[in-house]
Scaffold this motif. Structure first.
Motif, PDB file in Angstrom:
ATOM      1  N   LEU A 487       0.837  -1.201   0.000  1.00 59.16           N
ATOM      2  CA  LEU A 487       0.000   0.000   0.000  1.00 59.16           C
ATOM      3  C   LEU A 487       0.871   1.250   0.000  1.00 59.16           C
ATOM      4  O   LEU A 487       0.584   2.230  -0.701  1.00 59.16           O
ATOM      5  CB  LEU A 487      -0.910   0.007   1.228  1.00 59.16           C
ATOM      6  CG  LEU A 487      -1.897  -1.153   1.350  1.00 59.16           C
ATOM      7  CD1 LEU A 487      -2.631  -1.083   2.677  1.00 59.16           C
ATOM      8  CD2 LEU A 487      -2.884  -1.160   0.188  1.00 59.16           C
ATOM      9  N   LEU A 490       2.340   1.700  -3.512  1.00 59.28           N
ATOM     10  CA  LEU A 490       1.351   2.221  -4.455  1.00 59.28           C
ATOM     11  C   LEU A 490       1.049   3.685  -4.178  1.00 59.28           C
ATOM     12  O   LEU A 490       0.916   4.493  -5.107  1.00 59.28           O
ATOM     13  CB  LEU A 490       0.069   1.395  -4.374  1.00 59.28           C
ATOM     14  CG  LEU A 490       0.166  -0.050  -4.872  1.00 59.28           C
ATOM     15  CD1 LEU A 490      -1.125  -0.796  -4.586  1.00 59.28           C
ATOM     16  CD2 LEU A 490       0.479  -0.102  -6.359  1.00 59.28           C
ATOM     17  N   ALA A 491       0.951   4.043  -2.894  1.00 61.44           N
ATOM     18  CA  ALA A 491       0.695   5.439  -2.536  1.00 61.44           C
ATOM     19  C   ALA A 491       1.848   6.331  -2.988  1.00 61.44           C
ATOM     20  O   ALA A 491       1.632   7.434  -3.513  1.00 61.44           O
ATOM     21  CB  ALA A 491       0.485   5.564  -1.030  1.00 61.44           C
ATOM     22  N   LYS A 494       1.843   7.228  -6.604  1.00 61.88           N
ATOM     23  CA  LYS A 494       0.843   8.230  -6.986  1.00 61.88           C
ATOM     24  C   LYS A 494       1.197   9.633  -6.501  1.00 61.88           C
ATOM     25  O   LYS A 494       0.924  10.622  -7.183  1.00 61.88           O
ATOM     26  CB  LYS A 494      -0.528   7.825  -6.439  1.00 61.88           C
ATOM     27  CG  LYS A 494      -1.080   6.568  -7.098  1.00 61.88           C
ATOM     28  CD  LYS A 494      -2.534   6.342  -6.738  1.00 61.88           C
ATOM     29  CE  LYS A 494      -3.088   5.166  -7.530  1.00 61.88           C
ATOM     30  NZ  LYS A 494      -4.529   4.950  -7.264  1.00 61.88           N
ATOM     31  N   ASP A 504      -3.642   7.611   3.063  1.00 60.42           N
ATOM     32  CA  ASP A 504      -3.421   7.157   1.684  1.00 60.42           C
ATOM     33  C   ASP A 504      -3.262   5.643   1.618  1.00 60.42           C
ATOM     34  O   ASP A 504      -3.641   5.009   0.626  1.00 60.42           O
ATOM     35  CB  ASP A 504      -2.167   7.816   1.092  1.00 60.42           C
ATOM     36  CG  ASP A 504      -2.287   9.329   1.004  1.00 60.42           C
ATOM     37  OD1 ASP A 504      -3.421   9.819   0.848  1.00 60.42           O
ATOM     38  OD2 ASP A 504      -1.253  10.018   1.090  1.00 60.42           O
ATOM     39  N   LEU A 505      -2.675   5.066   2.664  1.00 60.75           N
ATOM     40  CA  LEU A 505      -2.473   3.611   2.678  1.00 60.75           C
ATOM     41  C   LEU A 505      -3.817   2.895   2.694  1.00 60.75           C
ATOM     42  O   LEU A 505      -4.036   1.951   1.928  1.00 60.75           O
ATOM     43  CB  LEU A 505      -1.658   3.202   3.910  1.00 60.75           C
ATOM     44  CG  LEU A 505      -0.330   3.932   4.151  1.00 60.75           C
ATOM     45  CD1 LEU A 505       0.365   3.351   5.381  1.00 60.75           C
ATOM     46  CD2 LEU A 505       0.580   3.839   2.935  1.00 60.75           C
ATOM     47  N   GLU A 507      -6.661   4.032   1.693  1.00 57.98           N
ATOM     48  CA  GLU A 507      -7.354   4.238   0.430  1.00 57.98           C
ATOM     49  C   GLU A 507      -6.880   3.261  -0.638  1.00 57.98           C
ATOM     50  O   GLU A 507      -7.663   2.797  -1.470  1.00 57.98           O
ATOM     51  CB  GLU A 507      -7.136   5.680  -0.052  1.00 57.98           C
ATOM     52  CG  GLU A 507      -7.968   6.708   0.680  1.00 57.98           C
ATOM     53  CD  GLU A 507      -9.464   6.436   0.547  1.00 57.98           C
ATOM     54  OE1 GLU A 507      -9.969   6.468  -0.587  1.00 57.98           O
ATOM     55  OE2 GLU A 507     -10.109   6.168   1.576  1.00 57.98           O
ATOM     56  N   GLN A 508      -5.595   2.921  -0.618  1.00 58.92           N
ATOM     57  CA  GLN A 508      -5.067   2.010  -1.628  1.00 58.92           C
ATOM     58  C   GLN A 508      -5.613   0.596  -1.492  1.00 58.92           C
ATOM     59  O   GLN A 508      -5.557  -0.186  -2.443  1.00 58.92           O
ATOM     60  CB  GLN A 508      -3.528   1.988  -1.577  1.00 58.92           C
ATOM     61  CG  GLN A 508      -2.864   3.277  -2.028  1.00 58.92           C
ATOM     62  CD  GLN A 508      -3.299   3.678  -3.413  1.00 58.92           C
ATOM     63  OE1 GLN A 508      -3.328   2.860  -4.335  1.00 58.92           O
ATOM     64  NE2 GLN A 508      -3.645   4.948  -3.579  1.00 58.92           N
ATOM     65  N   TYR A 511      -7.919  -0.615  -4.145  1.00 58.02           N
ATOM     66  CA  TYR A 511      -7.410  -0.965  -5.468  1.00 58.02           C
ATOM     67  C   TYR A 511      -6.590  -2.255  -5.450  1.00 58.02           C
ATOM     68  O   TYR A 511      -6.678  -3.063  -6.369  1.00 58.02           O
ATOM     69  CB  TYR A 511      -6.567   0.191  -6.014  1.00 58.02           C
ATOM     70  CG  TYR A 511      -7.315   1.498  -5.961  1.00 58.02           C
ATOM     71  CD1 TYR A 511      -8.422   1.716  -6.787  1.00 58.02           C
ATOM     72  CD2 TYR A 511      -6.955   2.488  -5.052  1.00 58.02           C
ATOM     73  CE1 TYR A 511      -9.125   2.909  -6.719  1.00 58.02           C
ATOM     74  CE2 TYR A 511      -7.666   3.680  -4.980  1.00 58.02           C
ATOM     75  CZ  TYR A 511      -8.747   3.890  -5.817  1.00 58.02           C
ATOM     76  OH  TYR A 511      -9.457   5.052  -5.751  1.00 58.02           O
ATOM     77  N   ILE A 512      -5.816  -2.449  -4.389  1.00 52.56           N
ATOM     78  CA  ILE A 512      -4.924  -3.613  -4.352  1.00 52.56           C
ATOM     79  C   ILE A 512      -5.710  -4.914  -4.237  1.00 52.56           C
ATOM     80  O   ILE A 512      -5.258  -5.974  -4.670  1.00 52.56           O
ATOM     81  CB  ILE A 512      -3.899  -3.476  -3.201  1.00 52.56           C
ATOM     82  CG1 ILE A 512      -2.719  -4.440  -3.414  1.00 52.56           C
ATOM     83  CG2 ILE A 512      -4.520  -3.730  -1.860  1.00 52.56           C
ATOM     84  CD1 ILE A 512      -1.589  -4.242  -2.440  1.00 52.56           C
TER      85      ILE A 512
END
Length: 520
Positions: A487, A490-491, A494, A504-505, A507-508, A511-512
């Protein structure tokens, strides 16, 4: 689950010896394979005619380097050979390589005579280095770093301790490191990993059969899970309901500290838990209800007063009965109420427990509560997972933080054994150990952008959410740590590492795990 091993110097030497003696693969065959793999990586990057400097020591690593240089010479590169140390002290295999290049009429020099090279092959020390680099060896390393060429380290950058990643007074700063069979801990741990450049692990014929039934001490998840993280998740029951997917109780937050419980609870939901209940002070009610309306809520006021605590403790007891697992610690502080909450949760419930943040500081102060957890784990099968960062770990263990950093693998395992639980020691490379398992997991996902307030609260929620869905403590911790790092990666992709925030973690997670059904 598919594993990727990280080995110590002693383990690698053992596997090398087993391959040679037990499986009867000649050592020179292994050396030639290593040299061919290294030479091919250089050929991918540099055209024929490029100038190559081979710096060899007297051990087998030096023999690898000489063989690489000889292959490149035969393929059209201009190669100079330098041996640092006395030829009389060379290993048997390295003496053999010296004899071979002598027959090809390649002169072996004893010092670096030019600074004009395209490629420097660092084969001065291998994985056996255990003392500080001094004298001519230190000077040689500094000279290699000063040459404006592309540095290829054979097996590990010279000067890096293969077991700890420590810089032994001086170390080569490689552009690529070509290692063989298995990556070494020194390639993974800081600061060694920062000296390796790109690490390329090559198959030269030393295989898992060389373990002879006893796998290496340290492992991680295989690289493929970085792109297939959802494959680590527990299967979903398509006919399930919110109760099917588990109930998490989050005992967190204090006055002016609502964020910790919100981040933790939101992460438990995002990882798949069906229901989450937050126990927090009344002052946090409004903000929690606004920001996370999905969460159930139980609040308290003036809990340090005996009559108020007596009423609230009954509600807490019912909440613990309701839950499948409990998280305690994020943002609770060390007030009298926090002490009461923590002691009550430890002593009055047998539910699986994740302890983080202030809960760990409270635990460090009480040998009695540590003993209660040990007893519950051994007699009742209660799963205990603690998630300390290095400073919290040091308080629990009884040492200095710098001692933890130098020996994170061994100390994590020892603390897990002491507490009869699962220990997640959070650092740039997080280690996870379980008291019933010999091997230690070392995490390689994540980045420095995650070094931000609230990141640990997210991890605690993820682990609890996995526990609530029926995961075993050890597996929930391993999967949670791996996913948490992904996470962060990925954050960072972005926003950049500077801008990553704990939210942000979480939120990811949307998607993951979005392709969970496709990659099982």
């Amino acid at each position: 689950m598919e594993k990727k091993y990280f080995v110590t110097s002693a383990e690698m030497k053992k596997y090398d010896k087993t391959t040679i003696e037990h499986f009867e693969v000649p050592s020179l065959v292994l050396m030639e394979r290593a040299a061919l793999e290294t030479a091919e990586e250089i050929e991918k990057r540099f055209k024929k005619g490029s100038r190559v400097l081979v710096i060899s020591g007297t051990g087998n690593n030096g023999g690898d380097g000489i063989a690489v240089g000889r292959i490149l010479m035969q393929r059209g590169y201009e190669v100079d050979f330098v041996l640092i140390g006395e030829q009389a002290k060379c290993s048997k295999e390295t003496r053999r390589q010296l004899d071979i290049i002598a027959k090809y009429e390649c002169p072996m020099k004893s010092k670096i005579e030019s600074m004009e090279y395209d490629i420097i092959i660092d084969a001065l020390f291998g994985i056996g280095l255990s003392r500080n680099v001094e004298g001519i060896y230190k000077n040689c390393i500094e000279t290699m770093n000063d040459i404006c060429g592309f540095i290829v380290s054979v097996d590990i950058p010279s000067g890096i301790n293969a077991d700890t990643g420590e810089v032994m007074n001086a170390a080569v700063k490689a552009d690529i490191t070509v290692t063989f069979a298995y990556e070494k801990l020194g390639h993974i741990l800081y600061p060694g990993c920062e000296y390796c450049g790109e690490v390329l692990c090559k198959d030269i014929g030393i295989t898992d059969e060389s373990f002879l039934g006893e796998e290496p001490l340290v492992y991680s998840y295989a690289d493929r899970y970085k792109e297939q993280a959802a494959a680590l998740m527990p299967a979903r029951n398509r006919g399930g309901n919110k109760g099917t997917f588990g109930k998490v109780l989050v005992v967190a937050g204090s006055r002016n500290m609502s964020g910790a419980c919100e981040l933790c609870a939101r992460s438990a939901y995002r990882i798949g838990a069906g229901m989450v209940k937050i126990v927090t002070p009344e002052e946090n009610r409004e903000i929690i209800q606004k920001n996370l309306p999905e969460a159930l809520l139980s609040t308290y006021s003036d809990a340090e007063k005996p009559e108020a605590w007596e009423v609230f403790s009954q509600d807490l007891k019912e909440s613990m009965k309701w839950a499948d697992c409990i998280v305690i610690g994020p943002g609770i502080g060390k007030s009298g109420t926090a002490h009461r909450l923590f002691e009550y949760t430890v002593k009055e419930s047998a539910k699986d427990l994740v302890i983080d943040a202030d809960g760990l500081n409270l635990l460090a102060e009480s040998e009695e509560l540590q003993e209660s957890l040990r007893t519950a784990a051994l007699r009742e099968g209660r799963q205990i997972i603690i998630t300390p960062h290095v400073a919290e770990f040091a308080r629990l263990y009884g040492c200095k933080p710098e001692e933890v950093k130098k020996d994170i693998i061994s100390k994590t395992k020892k603390l897990a054994d002491r507490l009869c639980g699962t220990v997640v020691c959070k650092d740039a490379r997080t280690a996870v150990a379980h008291y019933e398992e010999r091997c230690v997991y070392l995490n390689v996902t994540g980045n420095d952008g995650m070094a931000t307030a609230g990141s640990g609260d997210v991890l605690a929620g993820i682990i609890a959410g996995l526990l609530a869905q029926g995961g075993k403590g050890r597996e929930a911790a391993l999967t949670g740590v791996f996913l948490h790092g992904r996470l962060g990666d990925l954050a960072a992709e972005k926003t950049g590492r500077y801008a990553v925030m704990a939210g942000d973690l979480t939120e990811q997670l949307k998607y993951i795990l979005s392709d969970e059904g496709k990659r099982r």
